[in-house]
Design an enzyme around this catalytic site. Structure first.
Site, PDB file in Angstrom:
ATOM      1  N   THR A   1       0.826  -1.194   0.000  1.00 49.79           N
ATOM      2  CA  THR A   1       0.000   0.000   0.000  1.00 49.79           C
ATOM      3  C   THR A   1       0.867   1.254   0.000  1.00 49.79           C
ATOM      4  OG1 THR A   1      -1.631   1.263   1.285  1.00 49.79           O
ATOM      5  CG2 THR A   1      -0.092  -0.073   2.527  1.00 49.79           C
ATOM      6  N   ARG A   2       0.287   2.353  -0.451  1.00 54.72           N
ATOM      7  CA  ARG A   2       0.977   3.639  -0.364  1.00 54.72           C
ATOM      8  C   ARG A   2       0.874   4.203   1.044  1.00 54.72           C
ATOM      9  NH1 ARG A   2      -0.720   8.683  -0.701  1.00 54.72           N
ATOM     10  NH2 ARG A   2      -2.842   8.009  -1.148  1.00 54.72           N
ATOM     11  N   LYS A   3       0.014   3.627   1.871  1.00 49.78           N
ATOM     12  CA  LYS A   3      -0.246   4.148   3.219  1.00 49.78           C
ATOM     13  C   LYS A   3       0.818   3.644   4.195  1.00 49.78           C
ATOM     14  CE  LYS A   3      -5.129   3.962   2.038  1.00 49.78           C
ATOM     15  NZ  LYS A   3      -6.387   3.219   2.209  1.00 49.78           N
ATOM     16  N   THR A   4       2.011   4.159   4.072  1.00 47.94           N
ATOM     17  CA  THR A   4       3.127   3.752   4.909  1.00 47.94           C
ATOM     18  C   THR A   4       3.333   4.760   6.032  1.00 47.94           C
ATOM     19  OG1 THR A   4       4.527   4.817   3.261  1.00 47.94           O
ATOM     20  CG2 THR A   4       4.351   2.433   3.148  1.00 47.94           C
ATOM     21  N   ALA A   5       4.233   4.439   6.966  1.00 48.64           N
ATOM     22  CA  ALA A   5       4.521   5.342   8.083  1.00 48.64           C
ATOM     23  C   ALA A   5       5.197   6.606   7.563  1.00 48.64           C
ATOM     24  CB  ALA A   5       5.412   4.647   9.103  1.00 48.64           C
TER      25      ALA A   5
END
Length: 231
Positions: A96-100
């Protein structure tokens, strides 16, 4: 004072982060010498000595916690990715592009080491038509028309992915693509793997969608994709 410090595996898993570790050590003290007996992507077992760093004690102590934090995070991601990639084969695992915050490149690097593949890097390298875009546009067809028009008017060549949530939306996408020249490359099948009360999953809708798409576009299953469901 000159010292040596050794890397030991605390758990079984896939090693990741050695290249980044070297960068960090050399940024702190270019004279530090880092040696590895295993490389990124290797499976390691608990207690194995992976490598060592030697040189001035001060530089090693300054860098070691940062190095370990990155290596532990990357190795954890790579280990889970490897397990999911093996379970999903011949399909591929995307991240996902939703990383930290601040860690996107590091996390995506770890996914590659683990045998997964990278999705888009940001909002700039692929058009992704999500459910909120579809709602605002007034439907899948209108959303696709808007994207195709924008890309054509601005002479842009870019992959396009559209999210679908129902079979009706899948059929609408295919209908639009059969009648129009489109930049569409991939259809996301969102939440079409349905968990059951007994812990099993119902993949009937996903199978039907893949069947009617019939290779005309790449397909991506999203939602409820976990290691236990892949196995």
């Amino acid at each position: 004072m000159e010292v040596e410090a050794y890397f030991l595996a605390k758990e079984d898993g896939v090693l990741a982060g050695t290249a980044l570790a070297e960068m960090i050590f050399h940024e702190v003290d270019p004279s530090l010498k880092v040696e590895w007996s295993h490389k990124d992507g290797d499976h390691v077992h608990k207690g194995l000595q992976l490598g060592k760093v030697s040189g001035h004690a001060y530089g090693i102590v300054v860098a070691e916690r940062v190095v370990l934090n990155f290596m532990q995070r990357m190795s954890g991601i790579a280990t889970l990715t490897k397990a999911m990639a093996q379970a999903a084969s011949p399909a591929v695992i995307l991240e996902t592009r939703k990383t930290a915050p601040g860690l996107r490149l590091v996390d995506k690097w770890a996914v590659l080491i683990g045998g997964g593949k990278n999705h888009r890097l940001g909002l700039f390298d692929m058009v992704m038509i999500k459910d909120n875009h579809v709602s605002i546009a007034g439907g899948v067809t209108n959303a696709l028309k808007s994207v195709d028009s924008y890309l054509q008017q601005n002479n842009l060549q870019m992959e396009v992915e559209v999210e679908t949530r129902t079979m009706d939306e899948v059929k609408e996408v295919l209908g639009y693509a059969s009648e129009n020249k489109t930049h569409l490359t991939r259809i996301m099948l969102d939440n079409m793997v349905v968990p059951q009360p007994d812990g099993d999953v119902d993949v009937a809708m996903l199978e039907e969608a893949v069947k009617i798409i019939s290779g005309r576009f790449e397909t991506e299953a999203s939602g409820n994709v976990t290691l236990d469901k892949l196995e």
